[in-house]
Design a protein around this motif. Structure first.
Motif, PDB file in Angstrom:
ATOM      1  N   ASN A 189      26.792  27.324   6.244  1.00  0.00           N
ATOM      2  CA  ASN A 189      25.972  28.183   5.504  1.00  0.00           C
ATOM      3  C   ASN A 189      25.074  28.982   6.215  1.00  0.00           C
ATOM      4  O   ASN A 189      24.838  29.901   5.855  1.00  0.00           O
ATOM      5  N   PHE A 190      24.716  28.718   7.402  1.00  0.00           N
ATOM      6  CA  PHE A 190      23.946  29.462   8.397  1.00  0.00           C
ATOM      7  C   PHE A 190      24.901  30.413   9.454  1.00  0.00           C
ATOM      8  O   PHE A 190      24.400  30.962  10.312  1.00  0.00           O
ATOM      9  N   GLY A 191      26.257  30.145   9.275  1.00  0.00           N
ATOM     10  CA  GLY A 191      27.078  30.988   9.792  1.00  0.00           C
ATOM     11  C   GLY A 191      27.892  30.303  10.909  1.00  0.00           C
ATOM     12  O   GLY A 191      28.655  30.945  11.556  1.00  0.00           O
ATOM     13  N   PRO A 232      11.415  24.837  -0.002  1.00  0.00           N
ATOM     14  CA  PRO A 232      12.774  24.346  -0.276  1.00  0.00           C
ATOM     15  C   PRO A 232      13.868  25.366  -0.932  1.00  0.00           C
ATOM     16  O   PRO A 232      14.900  25.262  -0.874  1.00  0.00           O
ATOM     17  N   SER A 233      13.180  26.119  -1.599  1.00  0.00           N
ATOM     18  CA  SER A 233      14.033  27.209  -2.418  1.00  0.00           C
ATOM     19  C   SER A 233      14.486  28.384  -1.466  1.00  0.00           C
ATOM     20  O   SER A 233      15.377  29.166  -1.756  1.00  0.00           O
ATOM     21  N   ASN A 234      14.013  28.549  -0.043  1.00  0.00           N
ATOM     22  CA  ASN A 234      14.237  29.498   0.863  1.00  0.00           C
ATOM     23  C   ASN A 234      14.365  28.808   2.128  1.00  0.00           C
ATOM     24  O   ASN A 234      13.428  29.378   3.053  1.00  0.00           O
ATOM     25  N   PRO A 235      15.419  28.115   2.511  1.00  0.00           N
ATOM     26  CA  PRO A 235      15.546  27.436   3.858  1.00  0.00           C
ATOM     27  C   PRO A 235      15.663  28.438   4.882  1.00  0.00           C
ATOM     28  O   PRO A 235      16.532  29.333   4.631  1.00  0.00           O
ATOM     29  N   ARG A 236      15.087  28.388   5.956  1.00  0.00           N
ATOM     30  CA  ARG A 236      15.092  29.097   7.205  1.00  0.00           C
ATOM     31  C   ARG A 236      16.236  28.794   8.193  1.00  0.00           C
ATOM     32  O   ARG A 236      16.828  29.538   8.989  1.00  0.00           O
ATOM     33  N   ASP A 237      16.418  27.350   8.207  1.00  0.00           N
ATOM     34  CA  ASP A 237      17.023  26.940   9.386  1.00  0.00           C
ATOM     35  C   ASP A 237      17.724  25.152   8.771  1.00  0.00           C
ATOM     36  O   ASP A 237      17.478  24.858   7.853  1.00  0.00           O
ATOM     37  N   TYR A 238      18.199  24.531   9.953  1.00  0.00           N
ATOM     38  CA  TYR A 238      18.613  23.353   9.717  1.00  0.00           C
ATOM     39  C   TYR A 238      17.480  22.382   9.326  1.00  0.00           C
ATOM     40  O   TYR A 238      17.630  21.512   8.266  1.00  0.00           O
ATOM     41  N   PHE A 280       8.988  17.425  21.872  1.00  0.00           N
ATOM     42  CA  PHE A 280       9.293  19.085  21.481  1.00  0.00           C
ATOM     43  C   PHE A 280       9.890  19.308  20.235  1.00  0.00           C
ATOM     44  O   PHE A 280       9.387  19.820  19.275  1.00  0.00           O
ATOM     45  N   VAL A 281      10.640  18.450  19.900  1.00  0.00           N
ATOM     46  CA  VAL A 281      11.578  18.532  18.373  1.00  0.00           C
ATOM     47  C   VAL A 281      10.490  18.130  17.460  1.00  0.00           C
ATOM     48  O   VAL A 281      10.423  18.932  16.626  1.00  0.00           O
ATOM     49  N   ARG A 282       9.768  17.101  17.741  1.00  0.00           N
ATOM     50  CA  ARG A 282       9.061  16.440  16.784  1.00  0.00           C
ATOM     51  C   ARG A 282       7.757  17.650  16.613  1.00  0.00           C
ATOM     52  O   ARG A 282       7.511  17.601  15.258  1.00  0.00           O
ATOM     53  N   GLU A 283       7.397  18.445  17.392  1.00  0.00           N
ATOM     54  CA  GLU A 283       6.418  19.534  17.127  1.00  0.00           C
ATOM     55  C   GLU A 283       6.883  20.468  16.278  1.00  0.00           C
ATOM     56  O   GLU A 283       6.339  20.849  15.357  1.00  0.00           O
ATOM     57  N   LYS A 284       8.220  20.918  16.409  1.00  0.00           N
ATOM     58  CA  LYS A 284       8.857  21.751  15.556  1.00  0.00           C
ATOM     59  C   LYS A 284       9.000  21.234  14.144  1.00  0.00           C
ATOM     60  O   LYS A 284       8.823  21.946  13.451  1.00  0.00           O
ATOM     61  N   VAL A 285       9.470  20.121  14.044  1.00  0.00           N
ATOM     62  CA  VAL A 285       9.706  19.426  12.602  1.00  0.00           C
ATOM     63  C   VAL A 285       8.280  19.470  12.106  1.00  0.00           C
ATOM     64  O   VAL A 285       8.054  19.660  10.770  1.00  0.00           O
ATOM     65  N   ASN A 286       7.270  18.764  12.514  1.00  0.00           N
ATOM     66  CA  ASN A 286       5.787  18.937  12.117  1.00  0.00           C
ATOM     67  C   ASN A 286       5.301  20.240  11.588  1.00  0.00           C
ATOM     68  O   ASN A 286       5.097  20.675  10.549  1.00  0.00           O
ATOM     69  N   ALA A 287       5.714  21.355  12.335  1.00  0.00           N
ATOM     70  CA  ALA A 287       5.368  22.810  12.135  1.00  0.00           C
ATOM     71  C   ALA A 287       6.022  23.169  10.788  1.00  0.00           C
ATOM     72  O   ALA A 287       5.579  23.969   9.918  1.00  0.00           O
ATOM     73  N   HIS A 288       7.247  22.837  10.845  1.00  0.00           N
ATOM     74  CA  HIS A 288       8.055  23.189   9.541  1.00  0.00           C
ATOM     75  C   HIS A 288       7.672  22.593   8.206  1.00  0.00           C
ATOM     76  O   HIS A 288       7.913  23.244   7.163  1.00  0.00           O
ATOM     77  N   ARG A 289       7.215  21.304   8.485  1.00  0.00           N
ATOM     78  CA  ARG A 289       6.580  20.598   7.341  1.00  0.00           C
ATOM     79  C   ARG A 289       5.305  21.193   6.732  1.00  0.00           C
ATOM     80  O   ARG A 289       5.494  21.091   5.385  1.00  0.00           O
ATOM     81  N   VAL A 290       4.742  21.915   7.442  1.00  0.00           N
ATOM     82  CA  VAL A 290       3.512  22.611   6.954  1.00  0.00           C
ATOM     83  C   VAL A 290       3.867  23.702   6.074  1.00  0.00           C
ATOM     84  O   VAL A 290       3.203  23.993   5.019  1.00  0.00           O
ATOM     85  N   ASP A 291       4.781  24.466   6.236  1.00  0.00           N
ATOM     86  CA  ASP A 291       5.062  25.677   5.682  1.00  0.00           C
ATOM     87  C   ASP A 291       6.387  25.758   5.093  1.00  0.00           C
ATOM     88  O   ASP A 291       7.031  27.022   4.821  1.00  0.00           O
ATOM     89  N   TYR A 292       7.462  25.046   5.005  1.00  0.00           N
ATOM     90  CA  TYR A 292       8.568  25.228   4.516  1.00  0.00           C
ATOM     91  C   TYR A 292       8.738  25.349   2.978  1.00  0.00           C
ATOM     92  O   TYR A 292       8.032  24.750   1.958  1.00  0.00           O
ATOM     93  N   GLY A 344      15.013  28.041  13.863  1.00  0.00           N
ATOM     94  CA  GLY A 344      14.452  29.345  13.385  1.00  0.00           C
ATOM     95  C   GLY A 344      14.016  30.541  14.251  1.00  0.00           C
ATOM     96  O   GLY A 344      13.662  31.623  13.602  1.00  0.00           O
ATOM     97  N   ASN A 345      14.031  30.088  15.492  1.00  0.00           N
ATOM     98  CA  ASN A 345      13.795  31.423  16.397  1.00  0.00           C
ATOM     99  C   ASN A 345      14.236  30.996  17.811  1.00  0.00           C
ATOM    100  O   ASN A 345      14.753  29.789  17.992  1.00  0.00           O
ATOM    101  N   ARG A 346      14.347  31.980  18.789  1.00  0.00           N
ATOM    102  CA  ARG A 346      14.986  31.987  19.846  1.00  0.00           C
ATOM    103  C   ARG A 346      13.611  31.955  20.957  1.00  0.00           C
ATOM    104  O   ARG A 346      12.580  32.020  20.780  1.00  0.00           O
ATOM    105  N   PHE A 347      13.937  31.767  22.235  1.00  0.00           N
ATOM    106  CA  PHE A 347      12.797  31.548  23.288  1.00  0.00           C
ATOM    107  C   PHE A 347      12.959  32.766  24.460  1.00  0.00           C
ATOM    108  O   PHE A 347      14.248  32.836  24.978  1.00  0.00           O
ATOM    109  N   GLU A 348      11.779  33.277  24.832  1.00  0.00           N
ATOM    110  CA  GLU A 348      12.050  34.239  26.045  1.00  0.00           C
ATOM    111  C   GLU A 348      12.487  33.532  27.168  1.00  0.00           C
ATOM    112  O   GLU A 348      11.999  32.516  27.405  1.00  0.00           O
TER     113      GLU A 348
END
Length: 475
Positions: free
Chosen positions: A120-122, A244-250, A230-242, A171-175
């Motif tokens: 679904n994300f390509g 469900p009607s407009n998913p940004r990523d996996y 590192f992954v858990r930090e990303k998951v926790n950040a997503h849980r704060v502001d996701y 949902g984002n890349r890294f420099e």
């Protein structure tokens, strides 16, 4: 009692494939050189036959040698070879969670969900191409900044390839200047290397002992824990502001699925499994493709005449004013052949990922008990002398017909096959073509003055070049 246990573990089941004489307790560890185990497998096959057994991961494993046998068993026994063995080292790090180590109902649910979500994300679609092409631009810019000086491209390739999967899962890349992310990628590379080492093998044979003593096996656990954190930090950040009607990523999609399936606890839709599934996608989407590109640039500096032919085709088909696109691939048979040959000879996962039998079964004339580890090792497929004209030479002609058109080869199986075929195959194919052709459009790669390129490798869980430097001169 201990001696009896050692003997009983040492004794092969009735009508089991032959192999070296195993010693009590340590099995075949004294026969194995971990730095070249994928080559030793071929030597064992010559001595014991195309179906043989070893005791190197604790229990006995069955090894399948050669394209025809691997294909026959993996396809005919596709349902019966759908499980993963529970190896103590990996179990102590991630349990039976994720997409790679899980088995049964949980694995089926997670694989289905991951594939449909990423599509679904390509994933595997043209809609993902702009994201990869943009990353090609960032990578080219970073290489330009080296100004033709010698440098090791490994981390840059790692970062670029990783960013494609990062956009899909985080949902984002890294420099490339993000030191924390660079260190994370270094941790992953080191952990993958150590996983194939002697201490990891010992851990799987004697987990009760190795859990108590220091050594490289402890470092593997620490390194993976840093990546999981590192992954858990990303998951926790997503849980704060996701939303469900407009998913940004996996991760957003997984969080929404958790709410839908909260009563189906067996399917694995929980936060811990989300962390490990995300880890699997992140690592699998980075390590193998970036290592293939790392081999690719090494072969280009080793064989400048092949590099020049690729560049001539790129110039003729694409030109210099626009980036290569997937629509160009069918008109670039030589470049496509070179990329396939890099994958073949690069042999990134030489032993394949081990599988386990779901039930008692028959392979050839042998009886294989339920739960036995089975691997059709890919070195025997990608270098099968009955399938490849010059298996040990870098020869793009393997993938070209007499008219110079691209030809597919049945024995080209770097992504394995059967129920556990690599789910990221389409993404990897897109990335390899776009990154490789973009790099060779922009630069000519050469070895530093006075340095002869070496094809020496280091073997961990993957088959990777020894670190090397190159010069990239803008064309």
């Amino acid at each position: 009692m201990g001696l009896y246990y050692g003997r009983s573990r040492n004794k092969a089941p009735k009508n089991f494939p032959p192999g070296p004489w195993s010693l009590p307790i340590i099995g075949d560890i004294h026969h194995i050189d971990n730095s070249r185990i994928h080559l030793q497998f071929s030597e064992f096959a010559e001595k014991y036959g195309k179906i043989f057994s070893l005791r190197i991961l604790g229990p006995r494993i069955v090894v399948l040698d050669g394209y025809k046998l691997v294909k026959e068993v993996y396809l005919q026994q596709r349902d019966n070879l759908a499980d993963r063995p529970l190896l103590p080292l990996f179990y102590d790090i991630i349990g039976d969670k994720g997409l790679i180590a899980a088995s049964g109902y949980k694995w089926k649910q997670q694989r289905r969900f991951a594939l449909s979500t990423l599509r679904n994300f390509g994933l595997g679609k043209k809609s993902l191409e702009p994201s990869i092409s943009l990353e090609c631009c960032f990578l080219n810019e970073a290489i330009s900044n080296e100004q033709g000086r010698p440098f090791d491209p490994h981390l840059l390739l790692n970062n670029a390839v990783s960013n494609v999967i990062c956009v899909l899962v985080f949902g984002n890349r890294f420099e490339y200047s993000d030191n924390d992310f660079q260190n994370l990628l270094k941790n992953i590379s080191e952990a993958v290397y150590l996983e194939g080492g002697f201490c990891a093998q010992l851990y799987n044979m004697f987990p009760w002992l190795l859990r108590l003593v220091p050594g490289p096996h402890k470092k593997v656990i620490i390194l993976w824990q840093k990546v999981i954190d590192f992954v858990r930090e990303k998951v926790n950040a997503h849980r704060v502001d996701y939303d469900p009607s407009n998913p940004r990523d996996y991760i957003d999609c997984f969080l929404a699925e958790m709410e839908k399936l909260e009563d189906d606890t067996a399917s694995g839709f929980d936060v811990e499994n989300l962390c490990i599934c995300t880890l699997d996608l992140f690592v699998a989407g980075t390590e193998t493709t970036s290592t293939t590109l790392y081999w690719g640039l090494l072969y280009m500096i080793k064989y400048p005449e092949i590099q020049a032919k690729v560049q001539e085709e790129i110039d003729r088909v694409v030109g210099g004013s626009q980036q290569p696109s997937l629509s160009d691939r069918d008109n670039m048979p030589y470049t496509n052949a070179v990329i396939h040959e890099i994958q073949r000879i690069g042999n990134i996962v030489p032993l394949n990922l081990a599988r386990a039998t779901v039930e008692d079964t028959q392979i050839g004339k042998y009886s294989i008990p339920k739960g036995t580890i089975v691997t059709g090792y890919l070195t025997s497929v990608l270098f099968d002398e009955s399938e490849w004209e010059t298996p040990y030479s870098f020869n793009p002609g393997h993938f070209l017909d007499v008219e110079g058109k691209f030809r597919r080869r049945d024995a080209f199986l770097p992504f394995s096959l059967g129920k556990r075929v690599c789910p990221g195959e389409q993404l990897a194919r897109m990335e390899l073509f776009l990154f490789f052709s973009s790099l060779l459009q922009r630069f000519t790669f050469s070895s530093p003055a006075g340095v002869e390129p070496s094809l020496n490798f280091k073997l961990g869980a993957t088959h990777c070049p020894q670190p090397y430097a190159l010069c990239a001169v803008p064309r």
